[in-house]
Design a protein around this motif. Structure first.
Motif, short mmCIF file in Angstrom:
data_model
loop_
_atom_site.label_atom_id
_atom_site.label_comp_id
_atom_site.label_asym_id
_atom_site.label_seq_id
_atom_site.Cartn_x
_atom_site.Cartn_y
_atom_site.Cartn_z
N ARG A 128 0.63 -1.26 -0.24
CA ARG A 128 0.33 -0.34 0.11
C ARG A 128 0.84 1.26 -0.03
NH1 ARG A 128 -2.96 -3.76 2.75
NH2 ARG A 128 -5.18 -3.84 1.76
N ARG A 129 1.95 0.87 0.92
CA ARG A 129 2.89 2.02 0.50
C ARG A 129 4.20 1.96 0.24
NH1 ARG A 129 -0.28 2.67 5.57
NH2 ARG A 129 -1.59 4.67 5.82
N GLY A 130 4.98 3.06 -0.55
CA GLY A 130 6.25 2.25 -0.99
C GLY A 130 5.79 2.16 -2.79
#
Length: 118
Positions: free
Chosen positions: A105-107
């Motif tokens: 979701r992040r990165g």
């Protein structure tokens, strides 16, 4: 379920872009017939490449390649034959590949490409 579908679509889009960046020409995405679907059909040189894409948001449930079973590969071979029968003239060569996308979701996503899976 919608988030799983969204993740799959995102993974296929990332895989298509990855292939294009590597010099492939994407011919079709999500090609369907009565027997099933091929995620990506691409061409590199005189080779038509049929690609199974598996996407995960992380490794908690295993690596995406672990979801590509012998049954899934047999289906991909059969579907590739169906596509070739419908598209003449045929390619000089065909190949079955697999792409794993890990898209947290992040990165940044991680993409792995296996050539010539059988």
């Amino acid at each position: 379920m919608a988030s799983k579908d969204e993740l799959g679509r995102r993974g296929e889009a990332l895989a298509a872009r990855f292939l294009e960046d590597a010099g492939y020409r994407v011919l079709e995405r999500n090609w369907r017939c009565a027997r099933g679907e091929i995620d990506i059909i691409a061409q590199t040189g005189n080779t038509i490449v049929f690609v199974e894409v598996k996407t995960r948001s992380g490794l908690a449930f295993g690596h995406p390649f672990e979801a590509i079973t012998a049954t899934k590969l047999a289906r991909l071979r059969m579907l590739a034959g169906s596509w070739c029968a419908d598209h003449t003239p045929g390619a000089a060569q065909i190949r079955l590949d697999a792409i794993a996308v890990i898209a947290p979701r992040r990165g940044s996503p991680t993409i792995e490409h296996l050539l010539g899976v059988f």
